[in-house]
Design an enzyme around this catalytic site. Sequence first.
Site, PDB file in Angstrom:
ATOM      1  N   LYS A 193       7.890  77.124  21.436  1.00  9.35           N
ATOM      2  CA  LYS A 193       9.258  77.232  21.929  1.00  9.35           C
ATOM      3  C   LYS A 193       9.291  78.425  22.880  1.00  9.35           C
ATOM      4  O   LYS A 193       8.688  79.473  22.597  1.00  9.35           O
ATOM      5  CB  LYS A 193      10.206  77.478  20.748  1.00  9.35           C
ATOM      6  CG  LYS A 193      11.676  77.599  21.127  1.00  9.35           C
ATOM      7  CD  LYS A 193      12.554  77.757  19.892  1.00  9.35           C
ATOM      8  CE  LYS A 193      14.034  77.805  20.211  1.00  9.35           C
ATOM      9  NZ  LYS A 193      14.872  77.945  19.008  1.00  9.35           N
TER      10      LYS A 193
ATOM     11  N   SER B 157      18.537  74.455  18.600  1.00 11.10           N
ATOM     12  CA  SER B 157      18.096  74.873  19.913  1.00 11.10           C
ATOM     13  C   SER B 157      16.623  74.570  20.193  1.00 11.10           C
ATOM     14  O   SER B 157      16.211  74.604  21.350  1.00 11.10           O
ATOM     15  CB  SER B 157      18.321  76.380  20.082  1.00 11.10           C
ATOM     16  OG  SER B 157      17.524  77.113  19.163  1.00 11.10           O
TER      17      SER B 157
ATOM     18  N   SER C 197      18.269  75.710  13.916  1.00 10.39           N
ATOM     19  CA  SER C 197      17.565  75.255  15.110  1.00 10.39           C
ATOM     20  C   SER C 197      16.164  74.702  14.916  1.00 10.39           C
ATOM     21  O   SER C 197      15.582  74.194  15.878  1.00 10.39           O
ATOM     22  CB  SER C 197      17.504  76.376  16.138  1.00 10.39           C
ATOM     23  OG  SER C 197      18.738  76.463  16.782  1.00 10.39           O
TER      24      SER C 197
HETATM   25  N1  GLN Z   1      23.505  75.730  16.497  1.00 15.40           N
HETATM   26  C1  GLN Z   1      23.499  77.091  16.080  1.00 15.40           C
HETATM   27  C2  GLN Z   1      23.980  77.975  17.207  1.00 15.40           C
HETATM   28  O1  GLN Z   1      24.321  77.454  18.210  1.00 15.40           O
HETATM   29  C3  GLN Z   1      22.147  77.510  15.592  1.00 15.40           C
HETATM   30  C4  GLN Z   1      21.202  77.897  16.654  1.00 15.40           C
HETATM   31  C5  GLN Z   1      19.909  78.424  16.133  1.00 15.40           C
HETATM   32  O2  GLN Z   1      19.564  78.229  14.960  1.00 15.40           O
HETATM   33  N2  GLN Z   1      19.190  79.133  16.978  1.00 15.40           N
HETATM   34  O3  GLN Z   1      24.022  79.162  17.092  1.00 15.40           O
END
Ligand code: GLN
Length: 507
Positions: A78, A165, A189
């Site tokens: 990532k 994400s 994420s």
């Molecule tokens: N969807 C969550 C956010 O937008 C989690 C994102 C994540 O785990 N990096 O913050």
Amino acid sequence: MPSMEHASVEALALGLQRGDFSSVELTRHLLAHQARHAGLGAFLAVNEAAALAQAQAADVRRATGQAGPLTGVPLAHKDIFVTAYPEGGLPTTAGSKMLAGYQSPFDATVVARLGAGLPGEAPGAGMVTLGKLNCDEFAMGSANENSAFGAVKNPWDLQRVPGGSSGGSAAAVAAGLVPAATGTDTGGSIRQPASFCGITGIKPTYGVCSRYGMVAFASSLDQAGPMARSAADCALLLSAMSGFDPRDATSAERPPQDFHAQMLQPRAGATAAQPLLGLRIGLPKEFFPAALAADVHGAVRNALAQLEKLGAALVDVSLPRTELSIPVYYIIAPAEASSNLGRFDGVKFGHRAAQHGDLLDMYKKTRSEGFGPEVKRRIMIGTYVLSHGYYDAYYLQAQKLRRMIADDFQACFQQCDLIAGPVAPTVAWKLGEQGGDPLQAYLADIFTLPGSLAGLPGMSVPAGTGAHAMPVGLQLIGNYFQEGQLLHAAHALQQATDWHLARPAGF
Ligand code: GLN
């Protein structure tokens, strides 16, 4: 053996060990597969020459009897993990224009441990990095639509989002571009994109993987983890990428763990037909609300029935503050983000506005140009909740509730060993469908946020398909440092079912 592009990490490792193919051959093959599917948008950067050089080094390691179990198996990271430039030859962007073209002088600990190793430590796993994977900007998002470098398509339906994400990671594994990838999970994420793309992912207990070299979003929540096809593959990667790191002050101080061996460890009193005998799986009633989509509910119930067949007992439990985890997370995470992102000011690294007046003007223009709308929204929310006069009303309240949410889990773990439920309330939605309404995405994080706030390990395990033949994930949450038990249950399920082997057509 299935085709190289859909083989598991385990199968590829075995093929390398037996000499069926070399790492260079495998790497070339996957690079070509990747190039054919560049339209998915999963990769932000690929460096063929660097990948082939790593593959060659892996083949030499194997020829000289110095290979580990993962040596020579390709993966991708990532793009939130920094990768040394020019050694690895890959830039790091965190999905943001702010870091476009940024070249890190060092590797993140996770990257180093999976690759060549950290200076002063034993050699790393020797995996081959093919490239960097698309993600939401600074890991803020649930659909990968917040990336400054374009959306990622879900290989199961190119009209749909892969989740976020870590959307690039999930899409790349589902499409067979790589057998495994790294992800990060702050509020879901790893688990949510794994669920949307029909792969397996584990977010370990906070502190199991070093955050050193992970571009920070919300430091008290951020945690790295592997995403792959199976629990077994995740266990192999997690063993290699985890472990104490003095460079991260919140890294858990404990000896290296062999999660794969823990996964295989039979339960006391279990039988071959019922490997989960004696395992109590708690079902929080708040994870099965009336509003849960019927298709997701059905798939999750189906998977739970399988776990029961394997000997597990299902027990009713309650996590009464589940709904509150949304406002709590969306106060704490932006608060930490507003502080962490203060470093992007155009002075030390990253983007700097070309045209500007004095220093203040340079800051303003740089940050206005460099950050996307969701990141700006979170910086504003975070700054607001931390400001004098609002701190007690929002931030402090959220911190108190965070503790209560963690306590609720401990009350549950008096009655069960693992907690299960859906990962997300629906299957992957259509690209652009949310029309820029951030609240919709925030609400859909309801089942992943509680475990994140508590710092607990959580997994997404494929559980068949729901509406539009899209994948559904079963979420399993364990108590602190119970990754072995989580992986054991997921592995038992995957030995008895083949949901994790399903592949999208056309890849
Ligand atoms: N969807 C969550 C956010 O937008 C989690 C994102 C994540 O785990 N990096 O913050």
